[in-house]
Each structure stands twice: as structure tokens, then as C-alpha cells.
Design a protein around this motif. Structure first.
Motif, PDB file in Angstrom:
ATOM      1  N   GLN A 188       0.826  -1.185  -0.039  1.00  0.00           N
ATOM      2  CA  GLN A 188      -0.154  -0.049   0.029  1.00  0.00           C
ATOM      3  C   GLN A 188       1.048   1.165   0.120  1.00  0.00           C
ATOM      4  O   GLN A 188       1.654   1.440   0.880  1.00  0.00           O
ATOM      5  CB  GLN A 188      -0.866   0.156   1.228  1.00  0.00           C
ATOM      6  N   ASP A 195       0.068   7.183  -0.712  1.00  0.00           N
ATOM      7  CA  ASP A 195      -1.043   7.919  -0.939  1.00  0.00           C
ATOM      8  C   ASP A 195      -2.345   7.046  -0.858  1.00  0.00           C
ATOM      9  O   ASP A 195      -3.580   7.457  -1.417  1.00  0.00           O
ATOM     10  CB  ASP A 195      -1.125   8.557  -2.682  1.00  0.00           C
ATOM     11  N   GLY A 196      -2.531   5.712  -0.501  1.00  0.00           N
ATOM     12  CA  GLY A 196      -3.474   4.705  -0.313  1.00  0.00           C
ATOM     13  C   GLY A 196      -3.509   3.932  -1.675  1.00  0.00           C
ATOM     14  O   GLY A 196      -4.484   3.173  -1.516  1.00  0.00           O
ATOM     15  N   SER A 197      -2.795   4.261  -2.836  1.00  0.00           N
ATOM     16  CA  SER A 197      -3.089   3.264  -3.735  1.00  0.00           C
ATOM     17  C   SER A 197      -2.369   2.240  -3.575  1.00  0.00           C
ATOM     18  O   SER A 197      -1.467   1.850  -2.699  1.00  0.00           O
ATOM     19  CB  SER A 197      -2.595   4.222  -5.082  1.00  0.00           C
ATOM     20  N   GLU A 202       9.609   5.422  -5.714  1.00  0.00           N
ATOM     21  CA  GLU A 202       8.842   5.419  -6.962  1.00  0.00           C
ATOM     22  C   GLU A 202       7.330   4.533  -6.502  1.00  0.00           C
ATOM     23  O   GLU A 202       6.349   4.744  -6.629  1.00  0.00           O
ATOM     24  CB  GLU A 202       9.254   5.153  -8.079  1.00  0.00           C
ATOM     25  N   VAL A 207       5.082   5.847  -3.725  1.00  0.00           N
ATOM     26  CA  VAL A 207       4.800   7.231  -3.890  1.00  0.00           C
ATOM     27  C   VAL A 207       5.219   8.030  -2.579  1.00  0.00           C
ATOM     28  O   VAL A 207       4.312   8.509  -1.821  1.00  0.00           O
ATOM     29  CB  VAL A 207       3.221   7.384  -4.060  1.00  0.00           C
ATOM     30  N   TYR A 264      -3.970  10.595   3.775  1.00  0.00           N
ATOM     31  CA  TYR A 264      -4.458  10.671   2.391  1.00  0.00           C
ATOM     32  C   TYR A 264      -5.900  10.610   2.369  1.00  0.00           C
ATOM     33  O   TYR A 264      -6.560   9.996   3.197  1.00  0.00           O
ATOM     34  CB  TYR A 264      -3.942   9.545   1.367  1.00  0.00           C
ATOM     35  N   ARG A 304      -8.641   9.419  -0.806  1.00  0.00           N
ATOM     36  CA  ARG A 304      -8.693   9.066  -2.175  1.00  0.00           C
ATOM     37  C   ARG A 304     -10.057   8.568  -2.390  1.00  0.00           C
ATOM     38  O   ARG A 304     -11.035   8.331  -1.648  1.00  0.00           O
ATOM     39  CB  ARG A 304      -7.866   7.804  -2.361  1.00  0.00           C
TER      40      ARG A 304
END
Lengths: 404, 255
Positions: A168, A171-173, A206, A209, B59, B61
């Protein structure tokens, strides 16, 4: 001068006893010599493993990070801090950590991702020299990763294998990307072996993030001692948590300390036993020569000189014993320092307090170690000569001459 | 997912089939009520479009996804937005969760170690995805309150873990509006019987021709400012889906 001659001749009168006493003393000296070297070697290897392969002498973290290693809990100005510290003689390596799933083929395993500043890391740790297969990280190969030994085994990954990382991102993505195994490490520590997955800092940033900050700054103390280095680091890294490796790994530090105490305990036992042997042998030789000492006293030899003869006799034996111990022990110790003692037939992967050890036990010959072993031998032997020496010194000439 | 109490997880919400509310039977049959609520949320097969908003200290989202379900054990979710994650898919098939990652073109079966991890950065864990369908197997349900509280006529049902069941929650308490039989709130208690998280069901609206709460908000008790909110955009319960649709091989294919 006569005392020395008398001492030498007296020793020669009971050769068998002298040889046995000397050899027993030599054996004790030999054991202590080799044992010290092995112990020093183990302590040094462990300290080296702990400090130079993983921890560094000191570490800086954001306050609270060690309690709860949170991706977001970072040292904000890691590089700046590193530069300031290097001006004050402390080299440092910034690091990044997180957990992710690593999958290779059909197998997958949880991994601790470690983002490494390759150039700075080399100034602090020797991990780059500790690669078993393949090679260490290279900034020109951002897709190249290096795996801990057990992790590679559990993932069934080899150099060249593709590895997918899934985690994870900050940024939570879903952080996911494809990498290739560049290298597999040798044994480092339980933690690094089982789950360590090393990648370059750029690749880590990378993937996760995470544009800035560091989780850890590992420091090499350089010419400073540990405490001085800590106070320098603390003054530079205000608001952050500075810890020495001894604080980070108290169990290991304590174990290493206690191994030094262990040496003294063994020495006490060994040399204690030897002092009894010498005391006994010397006492016997004194009793055999009571008439002789009586005559010596009668012709004007002082009590001190008589005692000194006994002391010299014992010391001569200690000298011979030390020579034998050194002549036989040192070559063995040096051999073990160079080639090590291969324990792999007894144990596969050894680890103490989470610090993995190679199954080859290297000795470490040091002047201090040898001097302690031999010095203590002389001291204990000298001590053992006191009682027989005094006994001989206070003999009354008349009674002694008629003694039978 | 039949017989699960309430959706601790988005999917049960996404994939459920709302039935018209029926008055509670007298005397109250807890099992029947649970089945009824459960049926509100899930049909035999479903297709839905759902948006999810996650807000954490670090964050915020939003994502949009399509979801399909078949029976209790099969669920497929595919992300439509954001673009960066478009095509990422999660397949729940029985006990296993597979994730398809378009960026790497790989499908990964999550290991047990990953089950406690966050699903898509939300406050749901992967484990929620697997365990939600087992609530009725692992817990005993009983009516713990019926009557008026705070000016509302409520029914409260408490689930306690069955002996020996490997469960995450020490207790689950669900409050249902006695009139409409719409779920209002579910509290999840940890092993120390402290509330660990709260799910709220709001915004009752028309979905697939039925009235159901269209928004569920999950709030972790230790971080009361954080939440994950799931909102139905579309729900179709009349779809025909078969097992093959939920195969690992199909995971990467977009429809």
C-alpha cells in the motif's frame, strides 16, 4: 645470582614432578589462550555483524517510529542531516522501510522492503560485500532488487527471477511493480534473512509514492567512541530519537559483555585448579628440602632469599609453561583466525539473539587477549608460590637440620 | 453471503439484493430477521457500480469500481477510476483472494500474512472480504433489545462468537429500525469488548427498484477522524452470471 642457580638445580632434582607441573600449567595457559582468541573472535564477529552489516553504530529515527514503524513517520531532512553529521565525522546512510507482499512465480511471501541510498550505505555498512549470489544494488538498475537468504528460499527466487511487489503506497493506492532479483545475500540477521528485500531508494520512492523523508539514518561512529558519537548525533538531530546499537540490541550487547565475564570465570576456574597443582608440588618440594633450607639459613642466607628461591623455581616453571602454551596455542589461534573453525557439521544456520552467524567460527588473536591469558597465569603462579615460599623462609635452622 | 448479518465489508453491500421491507414477524424470530436483512443486501447474483471514499490522516482518495457477485463465495471487483489503478481487480473465491495488477500484468494470491492488511487503502482488511460471509457460521445471534431508544423504535441484535470459532470480533451489535427493518448501525467489538469500529448505514434510496441504504460509512474507533465511505451508484440483481465468470483466468479480462 646464586639464588637462580639454586632454583634451577632444585628443579632438576625431581624432573618428573617438574615436567608434570609445567605441562599442566602449560595446558591451562594453552586452553585460555585459544579460548580467549575464539571468544574474542565471536564477540568481534557478532559486533561486526550487528554493527556493520545492519544496524550501524547509531541510528536516528523520528520520535515514535521504533514503537510503531509507520510509513508516514519520517525524518524530514535526512540528507541535510547526513551532510551535517559527516562534517562532524559521522558518516550516515538514510534508509526507508515498509512491508509488502513479494511474489515470484506461484510463491509469495511477506517482505520488509528496505530502500537503500546505495552510495551512502557503502560508507556505513558492509552489506554490499555480503552478497552470496549475484551482485548488490546499483543505482543504474532501478528494477534490480536484493533478497535476504531465507526470503529468497521461501520465494523460490534466484538471481534473474522476476518479483512482483504489492503493498500500500503512501497515497493509499496499490503499490505494485515488477522487479528482477540482482542478488541474494549471505546470512545477516534473522530479520534481514527472513524478510529483507533491498531496493534502491529511488525505486522505493517510486513504488511507495513517497517523495521525501527517511525512516532511519544509520551512522558509523568513525573515530569517536560510541557515547561521544551519540551526543554529537543528538545535538544535530534535535527532536529525533538517537540510539546506539547497544541500546537497539540490548540483548546482543549484554550477551557480548557477559561473554567477557565468562572468560574471567573460566580463567578463574582453570587457573584456580592450576594454582592448587603448583601449590601442592611446591609444598612437597619444600618439605623434601627442609634440612637443606636449614643449612642455608645456618650459613647466613636471609629468609627473603630462601623465599625468593622458591618463587624463582615456580616462576621458571611458569616461564617454561608459557613458552609451551604460546608455542602451541598461538599457531592454532592464528590458524583459527585465518581459516576459522567450521561448525557446519554440528549446526547449519546458527543465530544468537536474532543475530545470524556463519557456521565458521573465526578466532581473533589480540595482544590484550594473549597478555591477559599469560599475565594471569604468571600472577596466579606467583600467588601459589607464596605459601611454600613463606614456609621455607621462616624455617628455624636448628630444627630444620635435625628434621627427618 | 446469505446469512451474514450485515456487510462489514463493502462487497456485501455492493452485491446485495434489497427486498421490500416487511414488518417484523411476531414474536420476533432473530434468525428470520437476520435472513431478511441479509437478503436485503444480496441476491443470488449481482452487478453493481460503487464509489469508495477513504479518508485517513495521511491521504484521501476516491475510487469507482464495478463489482459482481454470485452466491456467497464469489465476488469480483474491478477498479474503473482512478486511471492509475484502472483495471486492478480483486477476486474472492471461497477462502482465497486474488489480486490482478494491470501494471505488472500479474495475478497474485494473497498469503495469510496479507489478510490483515488494508484492502485498497481502505479501512477494510482483506480478511473482511473472506470472513464476512461466515458471520452466521461463527457467531450466535440473539435479540438484545427491542423497543424505543432515543425516540426511535429499534431492534438490537447481538452476535457472540461460537465456542472455538476463529473470529476477529469479540462481539457484533447491529441496530435495525423496527419499522422499516433498515439497518442503522453495526458496532464491532474487539476481544476486550471495546468498540473497534462502527459501520453506519444512511441515505436510503432507490436501488434496483428497492429502498435500501445506499451509503455505508465505516469509522475506526482508534482514529475517529478517518473513515471509508461506500456509495452505490447502480445495482442490478437480475444479472445472469456463472462460476466461470469468477475464475482466476478471467480476472485480468475486462468485459
Amino acid at each position: 645470582m646464586y639464588t637462580l642457580t639454586i632454583a634451577v638445580r632444585s628443579l632438576g632434582r625431581n624432573k618428573r614432578r617438574m615436567v608434570i607441573t609445567t605441562l599442566a600449567t602449560a595446558l591451562a595457559g594453552w586452553i585460555m589462550l585459544v579460548y580467549s582468541a575464539l571468544l574474542d573472535g565471536m564477540v568481534r564477529t557478532m559486533e561486526r555483524t550487528v554493527v556493520s552489516l545492519e544496524l550501524g553504530d547509531l541510528q536516528i529515527h523520528a520520535e515514535g517510529y521504533r514503537r510503531d514503524p509507520d510509513l508516514y513517520l519520517r525524518i524530514s531532512r535526512g540528507e541535510e542531516l547526513a551532510d551535517e553529521l559527516s562534517k562532524r565525522g559521522l558518516l550516515s546512510a538514510p534508509r526507508l522501510y515498509t512491508f509488502a507482499l513479494a511474489a515470484s512465480g506461484v510463491s509469495s511471501a511477506g517482505a520488509e522492503l528496505r530502500g537503500i541510498d546505495v552510495e551512502r550505505e557503502a560508507r556505513v555498512s558492509e552489506i554490499h560485500k555480503h552478497v552470496r549470489h549475484g551482485s548488490w544494488l546499483d543505482t543504474t538498475d532501478p528494477r534490480g532488487i536484493v533478497l535476504g537468504a531465507k526470503l529468497a528460499r521461501s520465494m523460490n527466487a534466484k538471481v534473474g527471477s522476476e518479483v512482483v511487489l504489492l503493498g500500500q503506497a503512501a497515497d493509499g493506492s496499490m503499490a505494485n511493480d515488477l522487479y528482477q532479483v540482482r542478488g541474494v545475500l549471505k546470512t545477516i540477521s534473522e530479520r534481514a534473512d527472513r524478510s529483507g528485500l533491498f531496493l534502491t531508494e529511488a525505486a522505493f520512492r517510486e513504488l511507495m509514492v513517497l517523495p521525501e523523508g527517511h525512516h532511519e539514518l544509520a551512522l558509523a561512529r568513525g573515530k569517536h567512541d560510541l557515547n561521544a558519537a551519540k551526543s554529537i548525533a543528538s545535538s544535530e538531530a534535535k527532536g529525533a530519537e538517537v540510539m546506539t546499537w547497544r541500546e537497539l540490541q540490548p540483548a546482543v550487547a549484554q550477551m557480548l559483555d557477559s561473554s567477557v565475564a565468562g572468560r574471567f570465570i573460566l580463567m578463574f576456574i582453570m587457573y584456580g585448579a592450576i594454582s592448587m597443582v603448583i601449590l601442592n608440588a611446591t609444598l612437597m618440594s619444600v618439605f623434601e628440602r627442609i634440612r637443606e633450607f636449614g643449612v642455608m639459613k645456618a650459613i647466613g642466607v636471609t629468609p627473603f632469599q630462601v623465599g625468593f628461591v622458591i618463587f624463582l623455581e615456580v616462576m621458571l616453571q611458569a616461564l617454561a609453561a608459557s613458552a609451551i602454551a604460546l608455542a602451541t596455542g598461538l599457531p592454532l589461534a592464528f590458524y583459527l583466525q585465518r581459516h576459522g573453525w567450521n561448525l557446519s557439521s554440528f549446526a547449519g544456520d546458527m543465530s544468537f539473539a536474532g543475530i545470524a552467524m556463519e557456521p565458521i567460527w573465526y578466532a581473533q588473536v589480540s595482544v590484550a587477549g594473549v597478555a591477559t591469558a599469560i599475565g594471569a597465569l604468571f600472577a596466579i603462579v606467583a600467588l601459589a608460590s607464596l605459601y611454600p615460599g613463606i614456609k621455607a623462609a621462616i624455617i628455624r635452622p636448628l630444627e630444620a637440620i635435625y628434621h627427618r | 453471503m446469505k446469512n451474514s448479518l450485515l456487510p462489514p465489508f463493502a462487497l456485501s453491500l455492493l452485491c446485495s439484493a434489497p427486498h421490500p421491507a416487511v414488518a417484523a414477524p411476531e414474536p420476533l424470530d432473530v434468525a428470520a430477521l437476520l435472513d431478511r436483512i441479509d437478503d436485503m443486501w444480496r441476491g443470488d447474483a449481482s452487478e453493481a457500480v460503487v464509489s469508495m471514499t477513504v479518508k485517513t490522516a495521511n491521504y484521501e482518495r476516491s475510487m469507482k469500481m464495478e463489482a459482481w457477485s454470485l452466491g456467497e463465495e464469489r465476488t469480483l471487483i474491478r477498479i474503473i477510476e482512478p486511471l492509475k489503478e484502472k483495471g486492478s481487480a480483486t477476486l474472492k473465491s471461497g477462502n482465497n483472494i486474488y489480486t490482478y495488477l494491470p501494471k505488472t500484468d500479474r495475478t497474485i494470491r494473497l498469503t495469510s500474512g496479507m489478510m490483515g492488511g488494508s484492502w485498497m487503502g481502505s479501512h477494510f482488511t482483506n480478511d473482511d472480504l473472506v470472513k464476512e460471509s461466515r458471520l452466521r457460521q461463527d457467531y450466535d445471534a440473539k435479540l438484545s433489545f427491542q423497543g424505543e431508544r432515543g425516540g426511535q423504535n429499534l431492534i438490537e441484535i447481538t452476535l457472540l462468537p461460537k465456542e472455538g470459532a476463529a473470529v476477529v470480533w469479540g462481539k457484533i451489535v447491529t441496530t435495525v429500525d423496527a419499522g422499516s427493518l433498515m439497518p442503522l448501525e453495526t458496532l464491532y467489538y474487539d476481544e476486550d469488548m471495546a468498540v473497534a469500529r462502527t459501520a453506519r448505514f444512511t441515505d436510503i434510496g432507490n436501488l434496483g427498484g428497492r429502498q435500501v441504504p445506499t451509503v455505508m460509512t465505516m469509522i475506526p474507533s482508534d482514529k475517529p477522524k478517518e473513515f471509508t465511505r461506500i456509495k452505490y451508484e447502480k445495482l442490478d440483481l437480475g444479472v445472469k452470471l456463472d462460476d466461470a465468470f469468477f475464475s482466476v483466468n478471467r480476472l485480468k479480462r475486462t468485459r
